[in-house]
Write an enzyme that holds these catalytic residues in place. Structure first.
Site, short mmCIF file in Angstrom:
data_model
loop_
_atom_site.label_atom_id
_atom_site.label_comp_id
_atom_site.label_asym_id
_atom_site.label_seq_id
_atom_site.Cartn_x
_atom_site.Cartn_y
_atom_site.Cartn_z
N HIS A 43 -0.04 -5.47 -3.69
CA HIS A 43 0.61 -4.03 -3.30
C HIS A 43 1.94 -4.28 -2.83
CE1 HIS A 43 0.04 -6.04 0.64
NE2 HIS A 43 0.85 -5.25 1.13
C1 UD1 Z 1 2.73 -1.57 4.34
C2 UD1 Z 1 3.51 -2.70 4.95
C3 UD1 Z 1 2.74 -3.93 4.42
C4 UD1 Z 1 1.32 -4.14 4.51
C5 UD1 Z 1 0.66 -2.57 3.82
C6 UD1 Z 1 -0.58 -2.81 3.76
C7 UD1 Z 1 5.80 -2.20 5.85
C8 UD1 Z 1 7.02 -2.71 5.36
N1 UD1 Z 1 5.01 -2.68 4.82
O1 UD1 Z 1 3.04 -1.64 2.97
O2 UD1 Z 1 3.24 -5.12 4.98
O3 UD1 Z 1 0.86 -5.18 4.03
O4 UD1 Z 1 1.40 -1.74 4.51
O5 UD1 Z 1 -1.11 -1.82 2.92
O6 UD1 Z 1 5.46 -1.86 6.75
N2 UD1 Z 1 0.83 5.27 0.45
C9 UD1 Z 1 -0.10 6.60 0.17
N3 UD1 Z 1 -1.10 6.52 0.96
C10 UD1 Z 1 -1.24 6.01 2.28
C11 UD1 Z 1 0.07 5.12 2.57
C12 UD1 Z 1 0.95 4.79 1.72
O7 UD1 Z 1 -0.31 6.86 -0.88
O8 UD1 Z 1 -1.95 6.17 3.23
C13 UD1 Z 1 1.75 5.26 -0.45
C14 UD1 Z 1 2.97 6.10 -0.59
O9 UD1 Z 1 3.46 6.48 -1.86
C15 UD1 Z 1 4.20 5.05 0.01
C16 UD1 Z 1 3.63 3.66 -0.56
O10 UD1 Z 1 2.29 3.89 -0.46
O11 UD1 Z 1 5.16 5.62 -0.24
C17 UD1 Z 1 4.05 2.62 0.46
O12 UD1 Z 1 3.68 2.90 1.79
P1 UD1 Z 1 4.35 2.20 3.01
O13 UD1 Z 1 3.65 2.54 4.30
O14 UD1 Z 1 5.81 2.48 3.23
O15 UD1 Z 1 4.09 0.63 2.78
P2 UD1 Z 1 3.06 -0.18 2.01
O16 UD1 Z 1 3.55 -0.53 0.56
O17 UD1 Z 1 1.68 0.53 2.14
#
Ligand code: UD1
Length: 417
Positions: free
Chosen positions: A225
């Site tokens: 991820h």
């Molecule tokens: C975050 C953490 C990472 C952790 C990971 C676990 C940071 C910087 N990163 O990364 O350390 O290992 O979580 O999963 O905080 N999205 C969805 N649904 C959700 C959440 C996210 O579709 O419920 C998608 C969205 O497009 C979003 C992207 O995932 O833009 C990234 O989500 P984000 O919370 O920014 O960071 P993660 O990559 O999940």
């Protein structure tokens, strides 16, 4: 003592649950601690958040900030604004943040700077999983770890490297407490329940006889991820190519993060996968592509899948720890790890992000059949209760300490454990 526990993203939930449980136990013994669970909303999909509340028996959040996704700056700022209002309203004695996600650093910053009165009173700030370092500042999580640690009054460390790192960075040892790993508390307390998961049958990896799994098929597990791995098509492709030798002979299950599912489409990498996820996608003959994408799993299903896998390939931090305790060989598709105890005492090896290095690491793990379960120092299921005990003690000591002296080290004698 009123304690705010902050959660926001998937890996926070299993780290916070044992602390809330230890508070509940203390309450039963007549110790007056009031927990307030704040969910920032960083992860909001049912599969990324709600499922974990059920599996981990977490109480519903008392406050939900609904921050959601955005750039790092937007997400962090959104959480900070919401959390400042929460602190003003709740006036806790302690704020506990866990892990290294944007929610962690956002709430740490707000807590460290808030002032409840003219004397600058503010809550004690505790960081659970302090001191881990990858020494790679290109990782957003590394920035979050460093900032959070240096703002925190109480640093709860999971492994010996954390003590060394904090000492090297000049953090006063009086603020540092080696307590073990709350993520492993959750693993140990949920292992039995995970044994009842039907995920192997649902994925066709085992037949069921009288409720027990029989005729288990050998499979490997993949999770990816990190933006550094999946947003860049070249690197994503290198990882997939590095796994080709394994996928030719073995089924690989890939519960894919929403970001990763989007990236597979954006990079047009669908031909590598067989899709069994809820969002459709092209369903391929399983023989044609043995790398099967499924939607993210809840905690118990994932634990069951991990425990029964022959090998795990991952870019997650927590999974390196969990596979160590489960005795499952792990290949980390990164150039480094902030959890070196999983290399020295555990089942983990660094596979890098190039096809050749990944292929070699996978072969090495397949040839090494000697893996057994390993529990690094204090990974014994009691980290949550140690943290609550220390919080109580430190809060009582701190009540007599002027807030300005908290981080200066001038309180060293009173903050000694
Ligand atoms: C975050 C953490 C990472 C952790 C990971 C676990 C940071 C910087 N990163 O990364 O350390 O290992 O979580 O999963 O905080 N999205 C969805 N649904 C959700 C959440 C996210 O579709 O419920 C998608 C969205 O497009 C979003 C992207 O995932 O833009 C990234 O989500 P984000 O919370 O920014 O960071 P993660 O990559 O999940």
């Amino acid at each position: 003592m009123k304690v705010i526990v902050v959660v926001g993203a998937r890996p926070n939930f299993m780290k916070a649950a044992p602390i809330l449980r230890a508070i509940a136990v203390a309450n039963e013994q007549g110790v007056p601690i009031t927990p307030v669970l704040v969910h920032t909303g960083q992860h909001y999909d049912a599969l990324m958040s709600d499922a974990f509340f059920t599996d981990l028996n977490l109480p519903a959040p008392d406050i939900h900030l609904g921050a959601g996704s955005g750039s790092h700056a937007v997400q962090t700022a959104e959480i900070m604004q919401g959390f400042e209002r929460v602190l003003d309203r709740v006036r806790p004695d302690v704020v506990l943040v866990v892990g290294d996600v944007n929610s962690t650093v956002a709430c740490a910053l707000v807590t460290a700077k808030i002032s409840f009165d003219a004397q600058g009173s503010r809550p004690l700030l505790g960081h659970v999983e302090a001191g881990l370092r990858s020494f790679d500042r290109a990782m957003p999580e590394e920035c979050n770890r460093v900032v959070t640690d240096h703002l925190s009054d109480l640093l709860f460390v999971t492994e010996e490297s954390g003590l060394r790192n904090l000492n090297n960075e000049g953090v006063s040892p009086n603020r540092v407490f080696f307590v073990g790993d709350t993520m492993i508390d959750s693993l140990l307390s949920c292992e039995r329940a995970a044994g009842h998961s039907t995920i192997l049958q649902r994925l066709g990896l085992a037949t069921s006889s009288n409720g027990a799994a029989a005729h288990k098929q050998s499979y490997a597990l993949l999770t990816l991820h990190r933006p550094a791995n999946v947003d860049n098509r070249t690197i994503f492709l290198e990882i997939l190519e590095g796994m080709c030798e394994m996928t030719a002979t073995q089924a690989v299950i890939f519960p894919a993060h929403p970001r990763t599912q989007k990236m597979i489409q954006q990079h047009q990498l669908e031909s590598y996968f067989n899709f069994q996820n809820g969002h459709g996608g092209r369903k391929r003959d399983a023989k044609e592509a043995r790398l099967t994408v499924i939607d993210p799993l809840g905690y118990l299903d994932f634990l069951c899948l991990m425990k029964n896998a022959s090998l795990v390939v991952t870019d997650s931090g927590g999974i390196q720890e969990e596979t160590t305790c489960l005795g499952v060989p792990c290949v980390t598709v990164r150039e480094n790890t902030e959890r070196p105890v999983t290399l020295t005492k555990g089942t983990n090896i660094i596979g890098g992000t190039q096809r050749d290095t990944i292929r070699t690491a996978i072969r090495q793990q397949q040839e090494n059949q000697s893996h057994c379960r390993s529990f690094p120092e204090l990974w014994d299921g009691k980290a949550g209760s140690r943290i609550v005990e220390i919080l109580l003690k430190q809060w009582r000591l701190h009540s007599a300490v002027p807030p300005a002296e908290l981080l200066t080290g001038s309180t060293s004698s009173s903050l000694e454990s």
